[in-house]
Design a protein around this motif. Sequence first.
Motif, short mmCIF file in Angstrom:
data_model
loop_
_atom_site.label_atom_id
_atom_site.label_comp_id
_atom_site.label_asym_id
_atom_site.label_seq_id
_atom_site.Cartn_x
_atom_site.Cartn_y
_atom_site.Cartn_z
N ALA A 10 -37.44 50.81 7.64
CA ALA A 10 -38.22 51.00 8.86
C ALA A 10 -37.48 50.45 10.07
CB ALA A 10 -39.58 50.33 8.71
N ARG A 11 -36.81 49.35 9.91
CA ARG A 11 -36.08 48.77 11.05
C ARG A 11 -34.93 49.66 11.49
NH1 ARG A 11 -35.04 42.46 11.44
NH2 ARG A 11 -37.18 42.70 12.15
N SER A 12 -34.19 50.25 10.52
CA SER A 12 -33.09 51.13 10.90
C SER A 12 -33.61 52.43 11.52
CB SER A 12 -32.23 51.44 9.68
OG SER A 12 -32.97 52.12 8.69
N VAL A 13 -34.75 52.94 11.02
CA VAL A 13 -35.34 54.15 11.62
C VAL A 13 -35.80 53.86 13.04
CG1 VAL A 13 -37.27 55.77 11.45
CG2 VAL A 13 -35.99 55.15 9.41
N ARG A 14 -36.41 52.72 13.25
CA ARG A 14 -36.87 52.34 14.60
C ARG A 14 -35.71 52.27 15.58
NH1 ARG A 14 -36.51 47.58 17.19
NH2 ARG A 14 -37.96 47.21 18.94
N ALA A 15 -34.60 51.63 15.15
CA ALA A 15 -33.44 51.51 16.04
C ALA A 15 -32.88 52.88 16.40
CB ALA A 15 -32.38 50.64 15.38
N LYS A 16 -32.86 53.79 15.45
CA LYS A 16 -32.34 55.13 15.72
C LYS A 16 -33.27 55.89 16.66
CE LYS A 16 -28.97 57.97 14.70
NZ LYS A 16 -27.57 57.62 14.97
N PHE A 17 -34.57 55.74 16.50
CA PHE A 17 -35.52 56.43 17.37
C PHE A 17 -35.44 55.92 18.80
CE2 PHE A 17 -38.93 59.07 15.25
CZ PHE A 17 -38.14 59.40 14.17
N LEU A 18 -35.20 54.63 18.96
CA LEU A 18 -35.11 54.07 20.31
C LEU A 18 -33.96 54.70 21.09
CD1 LEU A 18 -35.77 50.27 19.65
CD2 LEU A 18 -37.29 51.91 20.79
N SER A 19 -32.88 55.05 20.39
CA SER A 19 -31.75 55.67 21.09
C SER A 19 -31.92 57.18 21.25
CB SER A 19 -30.45 55.38 20.32
OG SER A 19 -30.49 55.93 19.02
N LEU A 20 -32.62 57.82 20.30
CA LEU A 20 -32.75 59.27 20.36
C LEU A 20 -33.89 59.75 21.26
CD1 LEU A 20 -32.19 60.33 16.62
CD2 LEU A 20 -30.60 60.56 18.52
N ARG A 21 -34.90 58.93 21.47
CA ARG A 21 -36.07 59.41 22.21
C ARG A 21 -35.77 59.64 23.69
NH1 ARG A 21 -40.10 54.13 22.68
NH2 ARG A 21 -38.80 52.91 24.10
N GLU A 22 -34.65 59.13 24.18
CA GLU A 22 -34.28 59.36 25.57
C GLU A 22 -33.34 60.54 25.74
OE1 GLU A 22 -35.76 57.67 27.82
OE2 GLU A 22 -36.73 56.29 26.43
N GLU A 23 -32.99 61.22 24.64
CA GLU A 23 -32.08 62.36 24.75
C GLU A 23 -32.76 63.52 25.48
OE1 GLU A 23 -28.97 62.58 23.87
OE2 GLU A 23 -28.78 60.60 22.92
N GLU A 24 -31.94 64.39 26.08
CA GLU A 24 -32.48 65.48 26.88
C GLU A 24 -33.27 66.49 26.05
OE1 GLU A 24 -29.32 67.26 29.00
OE2 GLU A 24 -28.89 65.51 30.25
N TYR A 25 -32.81 66.77 24.82
CA TYR A 25 -33.53 67.77 24.03
C TYR A 25 -34.92 67.25 23.62
CZ TYR A 25 -32.08 65.10 19.87
OH TYR A 25 -31.88 64.12 18.94
N VAL A 26 -35.06 65.92 23.47
CA VAL A 26 -36.39 65.36 23.16
C VAL A 26 -37.29 65.48 24.38
CG1 VAL A 26 -37.63 63.27 22.48
CG2 VAL A 26 -35.41 63.80 21.44
N ARG A 27 -36.76 65.17 25.56
CA ARG A 27 -37.55 65.29 26.79
C ARG A 27 -37.93 66.75 27.04
NH1 ARG A 27 -39.72 60.59 27.35
NH2 ARG A 27 -38.27 58.87 27.73
N ALA A 28 -37.00 67.65 26.74
CA ALA A 28 -37.30 69.07 26.94
C ALA A 28 -38.42 69.53 26.01
CB ALA A 28 -36.05 69.90 26.70
N ALA A 29 -38.40 69.07 24.76
CA ALA A 29 -39.46 69.45 23.82
C ALA A 29 -40.80 68.90 24.27
CB ALA A 29 -39.10 68.93 22.42
N GLU A 30 -40.81 67.68 24.79
CA GLU A 30 -42.07 67.10 25.26
C GLU A 30 -42.60 67.86 26.48
OE1 GLU A 30 -41.21 62.47 23.90
OE2 GLU A 30 -40.84 63.11 25.97
N MET A 31 -41.70 68.25 27.39
CA MET A 31 -42.13 68.98 28.59
C MET A 31 -42.65 70.37 28.24
SD MET A 31 -39.12 67.89 31.24
CE MET A 31 -39.78 68.92 32.54
N MET A 32 -42.18 70.94 27.13
CA MET A 32 -42.66 72.25 26.71
C MET A 32 -43.97 72.17 25.93
SD MET A 32 -39.04 74.01 25.58
CE MET A 32 -39.82 75.55 25.11
N GLY A 33 -44.51 70.97 25.80
CA GLY A 33 -45.82 70.80 25.18
C GLY A 33 -45.81 70.47 23.71
N ALA A 34 -44.66 70.14 23.14
CA ALA A 34 -44.61 69.79 21.72
C ALA A 34 -45.34 68.46 21.50
CB ALA A 34 -43.16 69.68 21.25
N SER A 35 -46.11 68.40 20.43
CA SER A 35 -46.84 67.17 20.11
C SER A 35 -45.87 66.10 19.62
CB SER A 35 -47.89 67.44 19.03
OG SER A 35 -47.26 67.86 17.83
#
Length: 384
Positions: free
Chosen positions: A261-286
């Motif tokens: 869980a700790r390694s998954v959390r660290a990876k998510f903290l770096s990936l959640r700011e990526e542009e493709y994640v922001r684009a998916a959120e702006m397009m209404g993805a849950s």
Amino acid sequence: MTQLPDGRFVDDAPYDPQASLLELERKDLDAPNWVLIWRKFKTHKLGLISGAFLLICYLLLPVIGFIAPYGPNQRMSENLYSPPQSIHLFHEGAFIGPFIYPMTSEADLETFQWVFKPDLDKPLKLDFFCQAQRYDIAGLIPSNTHLFCAPEGATLFLWGSDRLGRDIFSRILYGAQLSLTVGLIGISVSFVLGIFFGSVAGYFGGKIDWVINRVIEVLRSLPELPLWLALSAAVPSNWSPVAVFFIISVILGILDWPGLARSVRAKFLSLREEEYVRAAEMMGASSGRVIRKHLIPNFMSHLIASATLSIPAMILGETALSFLGLGLRAPAVSWGVMLNDAQNLASIEIYPWTAIPMLPIIIIVLAFNFFGDGLRDSLDPYQQ
């Protein structure tokens, strides 16, 4: 294209080394990720051999009863602590096929022990595809056909027998069914808990992240072995061996998830700011879809390598608990249960073959470690 007098064809176009290099690189970059990983993994010879060995071991688990000449708890009271027997091909210089020499036992009145000696004048050929004790293929299909059996009037103890006259070779094969499966069940539980809590903490952050982190820190601060012992001792002694096996697997998985869980959390903290994640959120993805479809697949290969390196730790955990008498118990057969029967050092000194169950544990753990190292080195196929 020009044809030479000897019939060969030669390309007249000037050779361009840069074009050849660019074509090769383009082909590599266009290849799927799994192709690049496999191409790199094949260069890790030790990991490749270990992976093939583990694959064969797991494929043989459902048909262990066919390979083992005896049942896991089949006793021969006249052959207690019988030494290992060898399979021979030649008798007095003549080839007669696979055979054994029957063991004769004599009482040593000085040491008060049975002394086993092979009868070298009476070779007995092995029986192949013979009928012997009943077993179930994959736990479902009953059968009594074995690959090879002892000839009539003799025994076949390839790795000797234990204090109850049970064949150690057959028990090691049957023990693999539990000892190798416990790691798979435990890692499944660990994966579900570790990915769930790690992804929630890393993606949402805030108070949820703080609470999950505190829980992880508390669990990781507890001494592992005493916690294993306490949880295993809480298992009722009247439970069936199957129930004890599953609860031990779940316990190993529950205690292993904080690190994942700790390694998954660290990876998510770096990936959640990526542009493709922001684009998916702006397009209404849950949030669930972003986690499932965009974040987890980006480091699934890392999770697979982590799982491969965690399975041997769970196998060793089950072995330690069973060795101490707090894991699986007889009549269940695992490598830890077999070592529990052989924990008398005086008996190991006299009958060293009773410690043979240590060898498959060492071999399997090393194979998983080599396989995990090969996977980890192959997960970045673009590094070269």
